[in-house]
Design a protein around this motif. Structure first.
Motif, PDB file in Angstrom:
ATOM      1  N   VAL A   1      73.532  26.497 -33.821  1.00 48.48           N
ATOM      2  CA  VAL A   1      72.117  26.821 -34.019  1.00 48.48           C
ATOM      3  C   VAL A   1      71.356  25.568 -34.466  1.00 48.48           C
ATOM      4  N   GLY A   2      71.954  24.834 -35.394  1.00 43.94           N
ATOM      5  CA  GLY A   2      71.322  23.601 -35.882  1.00 43.94           C
ATOM      6  C   GLY A   2      71.114  22.610 -34.752  1.00 43.94           C
ATOM      7  N   LEU A   3      72.115  22.445 -33.904  1.00 45.50           N
ATOM      8  CA  LEU A   3      72.000  21.506 -32.791  1.00 45.50           C
ATOM      9  C   LEU A   3      70.960  21.986 -31.780  1.00 45.50           C
ATOM     10  N   ALA A   4      70.933  23.296 -31.543  1.00 45.82           N
ATOM     11  CA  ALA A   4      69.958  23.846 -30.595  1.00 45.82           C
ATOM     12  C   ALA A   4      68.534  23.610 -31.099  1.00 45.82           C
ATOM     13  N   LEU A   5      68.322  23.825 -32.402  1.00 45.63           N
ATOM     14  CA  LEU A   5      66.988  23.584 -32.968  1.00 45.63           C
ATOM     15  C   LEU A   5      66.629  22.112 -32.861  1.00 45.63           C
ATOM     16  N   GLU A   6      67.628  21.269 -33.123  1.00 42.96           N
ATOM     17  CA  GLU A   6      67.354  19.836 -33.058  1.00 42.96           C
ATOM     18  C   GLU A   6      67.021  19.413 -31.628  1.00 42.96           C
TER      19      GLU A   6
END
Ligand code: ADP
Ligand code: MG
Length: 559
Positions: free
Chosen positions: A491-496
């Motif tokens: 999720v963190g990578l997708a948001l980034e």
């Protein structure tokens, strides 16, 4: 690639730990495998180095039909990662992230659709004597243990061919079953014989022993679906519309709902839920008091607050149980949910029901809340959003349900007719709303996200269900369909990725930005995320990504 890694490591024996970084890059090992030091480790206490083992297609020898489609590649890679994880289990310094009962797309292992080559990515705690390099141990780990494990678990000749095939076919059947739902007007399917209960609240493996009651569909809801490998399977089809699950406490209602909740993911052979599926656009909702809400139109559920705030544009740093659930519902629909799952155990009672006696005692103009019971039909009729509701404590929903399933000692029966008769007797309750008005599309303000990413990324998973995003900790405990702690990293990578690629540009709605993300992740979802950072992660859906974004305390929305 360079050669002579073993000699190089021996040569570094006793050198400053930081010298490991000089090995960054690709090395050809004697057997033909390529070992890549993707990211070094600066000191013995820093996060482990990242290492990738590349097995060329010719050497892996995996039959093309096992990696011919994205689904098969995901299943095959999951199988290979599990084997590799087992093979290095005795080595504390090596960690392969293989996952649990779900078969998720993850970074630890990928199979190329071009040539069937395999990449295994793992963390390696590079060995040292204090702050000096332990070259001999590094040589043993990287030049002996790891290549041997790769040859035993990533090369087809060494595998149990029947088991690999069964794993891939199981996943392919689950996907086919899920894909068949929409065409049949179903939102979910639970196969006869499925094992739904889990071993415990902290152990997701199937419950075992004589007490387990395998699932058996009620006659009225039984459907048959033809699958590519399993052939004809029968089970309970959960139709579109408003579905109610009733029954006494401890009779298996929540267990059934939880099975549908995780039915968005595929499960490993032997899990018991291989043929329990729900539509991709299924979102579980719950109350989550204390969460933040940013400019959501919740007026369908909350209106005339005592402080006079405008609930068609509602924000709070500290939502109540009911407003949090109302906001989560609107956000899910905004992100594209077509099926909502709600369990009385985790729902806000006052958002679910308001019975005749309470209507008589507390006038509508003194009660800000409009219970879901009054808009749930319109949600489906006017907006195409179906629901599955577990509700054993109130009969008010009998009037609005299309289907009522009763769980009795873990056995479902269709009690729709009986429920209709009971609901025909008026209770004196009157509806408090005519229709669900729909949701307002919001536009995330990139400035509220960008500032926290610029320069060095400050987005990191913390523990199992917290994402730190800049100065904010995003609590994801209530995002129950996150099936794996590594999905928090995902999720963190997708948001980034969304921020970096300007998908959130101050003009696009959240839903349009999620469409772009999905498009970018459509073929080989791990690759775009790996370009953000090489880490152990599992790929989340758009709904989990949106849920995290919606919970970032610094987020601002434009409307
Ligand atoms: P409810 O929501 O109706 O109160 P739960 O779904 O929480 O009931 O189930 C109560 C208990 O029964 C749980 O411990 C669960 O693991 C167990 N259980 C659920 N389904 C089955 C089943 N099919 N066979 C055996 N035990 C089950
Ligand atoms: Mg329950």
């Amino acid at each position: 690639p360079r050669t002579g890694l073993a000699a190089e490591l021996r040569g570094l024996e006793g050198a400053q730990y930081g010298r490991y970084k000089s090995l960054t890059g690709r090395w050809e090992l004697p057997g033909g495998l390529v070992l890549e030091l993707v990211r070094g480790q600066s000191d013995p206490y820093a996060p482990p180095a990242r290492v990738a083992v590349h097995v060329p297609g010719g050497q892996a020898g995996l039959p093309a039909e096992l990696w011919a489609t994205p689904t098969r590649r995901r299943a095959l890679a999951s199988y290979l990662a599990r084997g590799a994880a087992r093979a290095v289990r005795g080595e504390k310094a090596l960690r392969v992230d293989a996952g649990g009962q779900e078969v998720l797309e993850r970074s630890s292992c990928t199979v190329s659709g071009d040539d069937g080559s395999v990449v295994l990515r793992l963390g390696v705690a590079l060995p040292g004597h204090g702050r000096r390099i332990d070259g001999r141990e590094a040589e043993r780990l990287l030049c002996q243990v790891l290549p041997r494990a790769a040859e035993r678990t990533l090369v087809y000749a060494a595998l149990d061919a029947g088991q690999v095939r069964r794993f891939v076919e199981t996943v392919e059947d689950s996907v086919a079953l899920r894909d068949a739902l929409a065409g049949r007007g179903l939102v979910g399917f639970v196969a006869d014989g499925a094992v739904l209960p889990r071993r415990s609240g902290v152990d997701d493996r199937p419950a075992a022993g004589g007490g387990v009651v395998p699932f058996a569909a009620p006659e009225e809801l039984r459907v048959t679906v033809e699958l590519p490998h399993a052939g004809a399977v029968t089970g309970m089809g959960v139709p579109e519309g408003v579905n109610l699950v009733v029954g006494g406490g401890f009779h298996g209602k929540s267990t059934l709902l939880r099975a549908l909740e995780t039915g968005i993911w595929d499960h490993v052979p032997g899990d018991g839920r291989e043929l329990v599926v729900s539509r991709n656009e299924t979102v579980k909702l719950r109350a989550e008091d204390g969460r933040r809400v940013e400019r959501v139109d919740v007026h369908a559920f909350v209106d005339h607050l005592p402080d006079g705030s405008d609930t068609s544009d509602f924000s709070t740093e500290n939502a109540s149980g009911s407003t949090s659930q109302a906001a989560s519902l609107c956000e899910a629909v905004e992100a594209g949910a077509r099926v909502l799952l709600i369990d009385e155990d985790t729902a806000a009672t006052n958002l679910m029901i308001r019975d005749a006696r309470m209507q008589a005692l507390v006038a509508k103009d003194r009660e800000p809340l409009t219970p879901l019971v009054d808009t749930i039909r319109s949600l489906h009729r006017d907006h195409g959003v179906s629901t599955v509701l577990v509700m054993g404590g109130s009969g008010d929903y009998l009037e609005v349900a299309d289907r009522v399933v009763m769980m009795d000692a873990y056995r479902p029966s269709d009690v729709t007719e009986r429920a209709r008769q009971i609901a025909a007797v008026p209770t004196g309750r009157h509806a408090e709303a005519e229709a669900f008005p729909g949701v307002v599309a919001r536009v995330p303000d990139p400035a509220s996200l960008d500032a926290e990413v610029r320069g060095r990324s400050r987005i990191r998973a913390r523990g199992e269900d917290v994402l730190s995003f800049g100065d904010h900790e995003v609590d994801l405990r209530a995002v129950e369909q996150l099936a794996d702690p590594r999905q928090v990293t995902g999720v963190g990578l997708a948001l980034e990725l969304m921020v970096r690629r300007s998908m959130l540009d101050g003009r696009r709605t959240l839903s349009e930005a999620l469409d772009l993300l999905e498009e970018m992740l459509a073929d080989g979802p791990t690759w775009p995320l790996l370009t953000v950072r090489d880490e152990d992660f599992a790929v989340p859906r758009r709904f989990e990504t949106a849920a995290a974004l919606n919970r970032i305390r610094g987020l601002r929305m434009l409307r």
